[in-house]
Design a protein around this motif. Structure first.
Motif, mmCIF file in Angstrom:
data_model
loop_
_atom_site.group_PDB
_atom_site.id
_atom_site.type_symbol
_atom_site.label_atom_id
_atom_site.label_comp_id
_atom_site.label_asym_id
_atom_site.label_seq_id
_atom_site.Cartn_x
_atom_site.Cartn_y
_atom_site.Cartn_z
ATOM 1 N N GLY A 437 5.772 9.546 1.219
ATOM 2 C CA GLY A 437 5.503 8.193 0.739
ATOM 3 C C GLY A 437 4.012 7.895 0.696
ATOM 4 N N PHE A 438 3.291 8.348 1.724
ATOM 5 C CA PHE A 438 1.853 8.106 1.722
ATOM 6 C C PHE A 438 1.165 8.961 0.661
ATOM 7 C CE2 PHE A 438 -2.482 8.253 3.457
ATOM 8 C CZ PHE A 438 -2.713 6.888 3.569
ATOM 9 N N GLY A 439 1.688 10.182 0.450
ATOM 10 C CA GLY A 439 1.144 10.997 -0.642
ATOM 11 C C GLY A 439 1.329 10.327 -1.994
ATOM 12 N N ALA A 440 2.495 9.722 -2.205
ATOM 13 C CA ALA A 440 2.723 8.988 -3.451
ATOM 14 C C ALA A 440 1.775 7.806 -3.564
ATOM 15 C CB ALA A 440 4.179 8.518 -3.500
ATOM 16 N N LEU A 441 1.496 7.154 -2.426
ATOM 17 C CA LEU A 441 0.574 6.021 -2.446
ATOM 18 C C LEU A 441 -0.824 6.468 -2.854
ATOM 19 C CD1 LEU A 441 0.338 2.995 -1.819
ATOM 20 C CD2 LEU A 441 -0.266 3.622 0.519
ATOM 21 N N VAL A 487 -6.854 4.082 2.547
ATOM 22 C CA VAL A 487 -7.197 4.310 3.951
ATOM 23 C C VAL A 487 -6.856 3.078 4.780
ATOM 24 C CG1 VAL A 487 -9.024 4.955 5.544
ATOM 25 C CG2 VAL A 487 -9.025 5.867 3.237
ATOM 26 N N VAL A 488 -7.178 1.910 4.250
ATOM 27 C CA VAL A 488 -6.794 0.682 4.943
ATOM 28 C C VAL A 488 -5.272 0.604 5.051
ATOM 29 C CG1 VAL A 488 -6.921 -1.840 4.912
ATOM 30 C CG2 VAL A 488 -8.865 -0.484 4.100
ATOM 31 N N ALA A 489 -4.593 0.988 3.969
ATOM 32 C CA ALA A 489 -3.127 0.937 3.964
ATOM 33 C C ALA A 489 -2.528 1.850 5.020
ATOM 34 C CB ALA A 489 -2.590 1.309 2.583
ATOM 35 N N GLY A 754 -13.740 -7.668 0.950
ATOM 36 C CA GLY A 754 -12.489 -8.273 1.412
ATOM 37 C C GLY A 754 -11.301 -7.879 0.552
ATOM 38 N N LEU A 755 -11.544 -7.703 -0.762
ATOM 39 C CA LEU A 755 -10.453 -7.287 -1.646
ATOM 40 C C LEU A 755 -9.962 -5.880 -1.306
ATOM 41 C CD1 LEU A 755 -11.456 -8.680 -5.147
ATOM 42 C CD2 LEU A 755 -9.342 -9.141 -3.896
ATOM 43 N N TYR A 756 -10.891 -4.986 -0.927
ATOM 44 C CA TYR A 756 -10.451 -3.658 -0.478
ATOM 45 C C TYR A 756 -9.454 -3.796 0.671
ATOM 46 C CZ TYR A 756 -14.263 -1.371 -3.072
ATOM 47 O OH TYR A 756 -15.094 -0.897 -4.045
ATOM 48 N N GLY A 757 -9.820 -4.632 1.652
ATOM 49 C CA GLY A 757 -8.931 -4.823 2.801
ATOM 50 C C GLY A 757 -7.639 -5.516 2.432
ATOM 51 N N LEU A 758 -7.717 -6.517 1.554
ATOM 52 C CA LEU A 758 -6.522 -7.262 1.166
ATOM 53 C C LEU A 758 -5.542 -6.370 0.406
ATOM 54 C CD1 LEU A 758 -5.120 -10.009 1.086
ATOM 55 C CD2 LEU A 758 -6.329 -10.483 -1.052
ATOM 56 N N ILE A 759 -6.047 -5.571 -0.525
ATOM 57 C CA ILE A 759 -5.170 -4.667 -1.282
ATOM 58 C C ILE A 759 -4.540 -3.650 -0.337
ATOM 59 C CG2 ILE A 759 -5.132 -2.869 -3.049
ATOM 60 C CD1 ILE A 759 -7.378 -4.440 -4.470
ATOM 61 N N GLY A 760 -5.359 -3.075 0.550
ATOM 62 C CA GLY A 760 -4.819 -2.111 1.505
ATOM 63 C C GLY A 760 -3.792 -2.726 2.423
ATOM 64 N N ALA A 761 -4.026 -3.968 2.852
ATOM 65 C CA ALA A 761 -3.072 -4.629 3.745
ATOM 66 C C ALA A 761 -1.743 -4.882 3.051
ATOM 67 C CB ALA A 761 -3.660 -5.943 4.255
ATOM 68 N N VAL A 762 -1.798 -5.312 1.802
ATOM 69 C CA VAL A 762 -0.551 -5.546 1.053
ATOM 70 C C VAL A 762 0.208 -4.241 0.859
ATOM 71 C CG1 VAL A 762 0.391 -6.286 -1.160
ATOM 72 C CG2 VAL A 762 -1.433 -7.616 -0.084
ATOM 73 N N LEU A 763 -0.513 -3.180 0.489
ATOM 74 C CA LEU A 763 0.151 -1.881 0.339
ATOM 75 C C LEU A 763 0.730 -1.408 1.672
ATOM 76 C CD1 LEU A 763 -2.407 -0.007 -1.963
ATOM 77 C CD2 LEU A 763 -0.155 -0.862 -2.619
ATOM 78 N N ILE A 765 1.691 -3.274 4.294
ATOM 79 C CA ILE A 765 2.875 -4.080 4.648
ATOM 80 C C ILE A 765 4.080 -3.622 3.827
ATOM 81 C CG2 ILE A 765 3.881 -6.391 4.596
ATOM 82 C CD1 ILE A 765 1.851 -6.179 6.762
ATOM 83 N N GLY A 766 3.827 -3.364 2.523
ATOM 84 C CA GLY A 766 4.921 -2.935 1.657
ATOM 85 C C GLY A 766 5.509 -1.597 2.054
ATOM 86 N N LEU A 767 4.716 -0.737 2.694
ATOM 87 C CA LEU A 767 5.218 0.562 3.141
ATOM 88 C C LEU A 767 5.688 0.525 4.587
ATOM 89 C CD1 LEU A 767 5.620 3.497 2.216
ATOM 90 C CD2 LEU A 767 3.297 3.989 3.024
ATOM 91 N N GLY A 768 5.002 -0.263 5.421
ATOM 92 C CA GLY A 768 5.302 -0.265 6.852
ATOM 93 C C GLY A 768 6.606 -0.951 7.202
#
Length: 826
Positions: A437-441, A487-489, A754-763, A765-768
């Motif tokens: 899953g992380f490889g696909a991400l 990486v944030v994700a 901040g957008l780098y962090g926000l995008i990573g956080a959303v990704l 959450i969607g995977l975690g």
């Protein structure tokens, strides 16, 4: 030619050490974390070895039994009479039940001389016992039993053949701590109370100048003449090390868990390093293309760039190790300032070299893919802008197909995980789901960030030109944004999954403890409790005082036994939180029963069935509800009082919560309420606090360790933002020339970070969250899935805030450049 290319690349790096440290900052942090974990283990181990031992430092020889009977009085006398023995003391622990009037508590009585080199105690108040039937208690026991010097206690052993003994408390001491109440007395006093004159262990103090090995040989000849004797003799130092190593062993499992999280942080560092070098090499496309134009081979460039990465890793790894060693060496002094004692780690040369070499190898591996890509630039590209490659949009067809394939494999493994039954198989499937899953991400990241950016960018555009420019800056380089956000994700995926899992565990624990420990205090009596309820309700220190009655039951065919209770389920806050998996708790009444989930399974009963419960009597009752877990106080059934009385063999008790005062004060008052002789008092709040503390500690440890990954990701965001700011100097100069103020430029760069962090956080959450659900389902943990929306939102906001903070320094540097100088930059 290859040597010239290598000198050119390394010369440029070594002439700019600041850029080198910035490029390898994630590796520096990873080296600091890895070597810091090594030093932490050394500190914990040495501190435990130096400070934890039940054997005092003065003990020279220890004789103990390894099976069979304890050391007899004759054997103890033989040890005492051995030449060179200056003194000895027996060690034994006996367990008693404190009876009326201070009823219901277990008390461990330990042998100790109370003073001198063989003692482990410090007298706090009163005097140490010397005569028969005298004891000293520790502070915990004094508070829980409500006793001081001069108080008396009635000790029972649970053996009906032995009569309870009344002892006098002569003092309060400090000694080795334990979770139970402890008392202390000389060995002969303990032997008199237990009726066992021998000791399982004897600590020996030898005279100065005595040959300890010769003394041990002499003791062996005296004690081992009987071939049936199970006696071991060793030095005090050996015993202290053995005890300390036993105490250190649980830390091995803890640090094994730490190692797993550190490994995740290292993976994040490698991803950050790869992304960083890709940006650095993209900025040097003209130089690389010119080297190709004058004859440099592609393989030569790959080797040169790989060596550059290895040197970067070695330098930053060394800096990280040095900083970690400095922090570890300062730890004892910092601990001493707060009143704690820690042993220093000392120089760990072997581990330090291994970490530095690992950092170089990690960076060399991380730089390989960017090096191959950058070395493939054609000479014609020397005329192109260095930033043009970074601005390429989309992903190639093979990458898209590979990403979709990885996603399909991950989904297939998830399906197998849910259908699987074996826990070991499920764990392997879970690892596969996460890895694929992380490889696909990683592969599909540039495609996935676009819809997220469209939603997240809408409110940012309300910040005016700065917000619109920040959104367009991220959207213009989707590959770069994806590389950093992934990486944030990674950190947020682990963090979100852990938060969901532990929140589910917390909910399950709360439900379980609400049934098992519905009150702070409980009194259990074989018969009636008299007017104890009335007295407790009149005492302002208690609230929700609730009587209950209990009995045992089994099915007509036998085979199992459960407890039954009659208690008002609406009388106490914890009882009101009980939940039914089927039926209604409100329907409980005469002729009805509420079953625990276990009892319902044993009886093969469902809501609406009529079950027969048998003890001394028999009760037939209709099942009106089945609980999600145990019944109150771990019982299997809740009945109406009249139905419980028909079962026979009924005991009674009282539940109460503490309303005012400390727990120890309330416990003393609870015991003095005049319960019947032989009644037991249980502090249920201790068990509840222990369970809550374990879950809270697990949550804090997991969040702290996973925070390392988020920290490294934030370092990656800061590095990427800084390098991006250097790359876009002309762009920023043009924006300033067109009227964008310094404050607005700083805001724009900060919003991009901040957008780098926000995008990573959303990704993440969607995977975690699905990973957490999958883990609960596949491992059959029987935990209710809980979505802690507040915590998950806090993770998103905190991640965005951290990444914004990481972009503050690059934003300030970008805003300080004048428009004229920026426009003149190539």
């Amino acid at each position: 030619m290859s040597a010239s290319v290598l000198r050119t690349q390394l010369g440029g790096v070594l002439r700019r050490p600041g850029r080198l440290l910035m490029t390898g900052l994630s590796v520096l942090v990873a080296a600091f974390v890895v070597f810091g974990a090594v030093l932490a283990y050394v500190i914990v181990t040495r501190t435990t070895l130096d400070t934890f031992s039940q054997t005092p430092e003065a003990v020279d020889v220890v004789a103990y039994t390894t099976g069979g009977d304890p050391l007899s009085p004759g054997q103890v006398a033989a040890i005492r009479d051995t030449p060179g023995v200056a003194g000895l003391t027996g060690r034994v622990t006996a367990s008693f039940t404190v009876g009326s009037p201070s009823s219901g508590s277990d008390l461990d009585l330990l042998a100790d001389p109370g003073a001198g080199p063989l003692s482990r105690l410090t007298l706090v108040s009163g005097a140490y016992p010397r005569a028969a039937r005298e004891i000293a208690v520790d502070r915990r026991a004094a508070g829980r039993l409500g006793v001081t010097a001069g108080s008396t206690l009635r000790l029972g052993t649970g053996d009906r053949a032995r009569r309870p003994a009344t002892v006098t408390v002569t003092g309060v001491v400090d000694g080795p701590q334990d979770a139970t109440e402890r008392a202390w007395a000389p060995d002969r006093v303990v032997a008199g109370l237990t009726g066992e004159p021998g000791f399982p262990r004897v600590d020996v103090l030898v005279q100065p100048g005595t040959d300890v090995p010769a003394l041990i040989n002499g003791l062996s000849e005296r004690l081992l003449r009987d071939p049936a004797a199970y006696v071991s003799i060793t030095t005090g130092e050996t015993m202290r090390v053995r005890e300390a190593r036993d105490a250190v062993r649980p830390y091995d499992q803890l640090f094994a868990l730490v190692a797993m999280f550190v490994a995740i942080a290292v993976v994040a560092a490698a991803l950050v390093a790869t992304s960083t070098f890709r940006i650095v090499f993209a900025q040097r496309l003209r130089q690389l293309a010119l080297l190709r134009a004058i004859g440099a081979q592609r393989s030569q460039l790959v080797i040169a760039l790989s060596v550059e990465g290895a040197v970067t890793g070695l330098v930053t790894g060394t800096v990280g190790v040095v900083l970690a060693q400095a922090a570890g060496s300062a730890a004892p002094a910092l601990a001493a300032m707060s009143g704690h004692t820690l042993s220093g780690p000392g120089p760990q040369v072997g581990a330090a070299i291994a970490v530095v070499i690992g950092a170089g190898s990690l960076t060399a591996g991380a730089v390989l893919a960017p090096a191959v890509s950058a070395a493939g630039v054609s000479p014609l590209q020397a005329l192109r802008s260095a930033s043009s490659l970074a601005g390429e949009r989309g992903i190639s067809g093979p990458r898209l197909a590979g990403g979709l394939l990885l996603a399909a494999v991950s989904a297939g493994l998830a399906w197998l995980t849910v259908r699987g039954t074996g826990s070991s198989e499920a764990l392997l499937h879970l690892v596969g789901v996460g890895a694929f899953g992380f490889g696909a991400l990683i592969a599909l990241g540039p495609v996935l960030i676009r819809p997220i950016l469209a939603v997240a960018g809408w409110p940012l555009r309300r910040f005016g030109p700065a917000g619109r420019l920040a959104v367009s800056g991220i959207g213009g380089t989707p590959r770069r944004a994806a590389a950093v956000s992934v990486v944030v994700a990674l950190g947020v995926t682990m963090l979100a999954g852990t938060v969901v899992g532990i929140s589910s565990l917390q909910l399950w624990t709360d439900r379980t403890m609400a049934a098992r420990t519905p009150a702070d205090l409980a009194l259990f009596a074989d018969g009636e409790v008299g007017d104890v309820v009335t007295r407790l309700r009149a005492d302002a220190r208690f609230r929700d005082v609730t009587p209950f009655r209990m009995a045992d039951f089994s099915a007509p065919g036998g085979g199992f036994s459960h407890g039954a209770i009659a208690v008002d389920l609406t009388a106490m806050p914890e009882l009101r939180t009980l939940e039914a998996s089927a039926g209604r708790l409100e329907a409980l009444g005469p002729g009805a029963v509420v079953l625990s989930s276990t009892a319902a399974g044993d009886l093969d009963a469902r809501v609406g069935d009529v079950v027969t419960l048998r003890s001394a009597g028999e009760v037939r009752a209709a099942v009106v509800a089945v609980l999600t877990g145990d019944g109150p106080l771990r019982t299997g059934a809740v009945l109406a009082p009249a139905d419980l009385d028909r079962l026979g063999g009924v005991s009674a008790g009282v539940l109460a919560d503490i309303a005012a005062g400390s727990r120890d004060e309330a416990l003393a008052a609870f015991r003095s309420a005049g319960g019947p002789s032989g009644a037991d008092v249980a502090v249920l709040a201790d068990e509840r606090d222990k369970a809550d503390g374990e879950v809270s500690s697990l949550f804090a440890a997991a969040v702290g360790l996973l925070g390392l990954t988020v920290l490294i990701a934030a370092v990656g965001v800061g590095t990427t933002t800084g390098l991006s700011a250097l790359e876009r100097t002309r762009e920023f100069g043009l924006a300033r020339a067109l009227g964008l103020t310094r404050a607005r430029l700083r805001l724009m760069v900060g919003l991009e970070a901040g957008l780098y962090g926000l995008i990573g956080a959303v990704l993440g959450i969607g995977l975690g969250v699905p990973m957490a659900w999958l883990a609960l389902e596949s491992l059959r943990l029987d935990l209710p899935l809980t979505l802690p929306a507040g915590r998950l939102a806090a993770i998103v906001l905190l991640t965005a805030a951290i990444t914004v903070a990481s972009g503050l320094l690059p934003a300030r540097r970008a805003a300080r450049v004048s428009p004229v100088a920026a426009l003149a930059t190539d």
